[in-house]
Design an enzyme around this catalytic site. Structure first.
Site, PDB file in Angstrom:
ATOM      1  N   GLY A 191       0.848  -1.199   0.000  1.00  0.00           N
ATOM      2  CA  GLY A 191       0.000   0.000   0.000  1.00  0.00           C
ATOM      3  C   GLY A 191       0.875   1.238   0.000  1.00  0.00           C
ATOM      4  N   PHE A 237      -3.104  -6.426  -1.497  1.00  0.00           N
ATOM      5  CA  PHE A 237      -2.481  -7.066  -0.326  1.00  0.00           C
ATOM      6  C   PHE A 237      -3.391  -8.070   0.386  1.00  0.00           C
ATOM      7  CE2 PHE A 237      -2.933  -2.564   1.587  1.00  0.00           C
ATOM      8  CZ  PHE A 237      -4.179  -2.804   2.180  1.00  0.00           C
ATOM      9  N   ARG A 252       2.677   1.040   5.764  1.00  0.00           N
ATOM     10  CA  ARG A 252       2.733   2.374   6.398  1.00  0.00           C
ATOM     11  C   ARG A 252       1.409   3.095   6.204  1.00  0.00           C
ATOM     12  NH1 ARG A 252       3.873   7.863   5.212  1.00  0.00           N
ATOM     13  NH2 ARG A 252       4.858   8.923   6.973  1.00  0.00           N
ATOM     14  N   HIS A 256      -4.737   1.061   9.216  1.00  0.00           N
ATOM     15  CA  HIS A 256      -5.768   1.826   9.949  1.00  0.00           C
ATOM     16  C   HIS A 256      -6.989   2.109   9.080  1.00  0.00           C
ATOM     17  CE1 HIS A 256      -4.784   6.315   8.822  1.00  0.00           C
ATOM     18  NE2 HIS A 256      -4.584   5.516   7.797  1.00  0.00           N
TER      19      HIS A 256
END
Ligand SMILES: C[S@@+](CC[C@H](N)C(=O)[O-])C[C@H]1O[C@@H](n2cnc3c(N)ncnc32)[C@H](O)[C@@H]1O
Length: 355
Positions: A191, A237, A252, A256
């Site tokens: 990502g 992913f 990173r 979230h």
């Protein structure tokens, strides 16, 4: 009422007009006003209104609110010129991308949060959110963006804009972890958007080979840089990781965005690729207990937490919640350490694959 007055003037409604300020920014962004004002000159409200085909009185009201916030100036009555802030919207596309993403992607999602929770009270799926209602879509946030190349591009630009500030500076990433101990070696950035983090890492640690993975619509907007060992690869992913035996895999500011079951799925998708001792880094905020931080900082973190709810039914997590995800994914992921660079909004949560 005095309590409310105090609340209103200290943040709930900054200067009594927070919603208007967002509306102002949206208007400025959508009509590309920053580019229509001469960089070193001025233009009358009337001529600007004619250029974009909007009523002069309306545009004057809107612009004068922005001017009160020091975005543009009125050097003489009826004329508009750039301020330092509005000029940045021309000189740095990352800034204009950030304004567009905030006002056109996030704000509509915010407005629909309560409706979404009324419709889907369990708030469990990434496609049952304020963003879903605002966009009338069944697709999760990032999939909507990648279906529209311009929206995907500007989201990547907005992400890059964060790296220019202290809280999300890439210095915290490059200096906050023992990267040199993996050089020469392979590092996979899952990502990784347009590769800002990866470029920062190879600039500082030329022995590292970085592979940035993201959704195809994001990767197609990414550019390699001559002399820097950063490659790009389209990869979802949630699918099995195709790059085997890398030394480090990191997410990173990415997990979230996702509810727990999806984070677990993304972690499990790594397993077939992992060699013993591989490091898995989750670089994300680690939430402190409520009230532990100074109020100004606490508000920023809680606001980001709410944004994750609005766009993905996701959230910012506390340390024990990150650890629980790891355990849920597989007992062979072992928590190793938490690195919290001073001044950084993101911590580096380190796990090791211990088979
Ligand atoms: C909040 S951005 C963070 C970007 C970057 N890592 C950074 O630190 O600025 C989240 C990124 O995850 C990517 N992403 C979302 N879902 C993905 C998926 N299923 N597979 C790969 N990348 C994904 C998005 O396209 C986006 O670039």
């Amino acid at each position: 009422m005095s309590v409310w007055n105090e609340r209103m003037s200290h943040g709930l409604q900054t200067d009594g007009c927070q919603h208007n300020a967002i509306s102002y920014l949206q208007f400025t962004s959508r009509f590309g006003l920053a580019k229509k004002v001469p960089v070193d000159g001025e233009i009358s409200f009337k001529d600007l209104a004619a250029t974009i085909g909007i009523n002069t009185a309306a545009i004057t009201s809107i612009l004068r609110l922005g001017i009160a916030f020091r975005i543009f100036r009125e050097p003489r009555p009826g004329f508009i010129a750039h301020s330092a802030a509005s000029r940045q919207m021309v000189s740095d596309t990352r800034v204009s991308d950030w304004v567009a993403v905030t006002t056109e992607e996030l704000w509509p999602a915010t407005q629909k949060l309560t409706d979404a929770l009324t419709t889907w009270p369990k708030a469990a799926e990434p496609n049952q959110t304020g963003f879903s209602l605002a966009n009338k879509t069944d697709l999760p946030f990032h999939e909507v963006l990648v279906q529209n190349p311009e929206r995907a591009r500007r989201f990547g630009g907005a992400m890059s804009s964060f790296t220019t500030g202290e809280a999300y500076s890439l210095r915290h990433l490059t200096d906050g972890y023992c990267w040199s101990s993996f050089a020469p070696g392979t590092v996979v950035d899952l990502g990784g958007s347009h590769g800002d983090a990866a470029f920062a890492l190879v600039r500082k640690y030329p022995g590292l080979q970085l592979l940035v993975q993201d959704l195809p619509g994001v990767i197609s907007n990414s550019k390699t840089e001559e002399g820097l060992d950063v490659r790009f690869m389209a990869h979802d992913f949630f699918e099995e990781q195709p790059v085997k035996n890398a030394d480090v895999y990191y997410f990173r500011w990415t997990l979230h965005n996702w509810p727990d079951v999806y984070c677990v799925k993304a972690l499990r998708a790594l397993i077939p690729a992992l060699k013993k001792g591989a490091r898995i880094l989750i670089i994300d905020a680690v939430m402190p207990p409520p009230g532990a931080l100074p109020n100004g900082l606490d508000r920023k973190l809680r606001a980001m937490d709410l944004t994750m709810l609005e766009v993905g039914n996701a959230r910012e997590r506390e340390l024990e919640e990150w650890k629980a995800l790891l355990i849920e994914a597989d007992a062979r992921f072992k928590f190793r350490d938490l690195h919290q660079p001073p001044g950084s909004a993101l911590a580096i949560f380190e796990a090791i694959w211990d088979e």
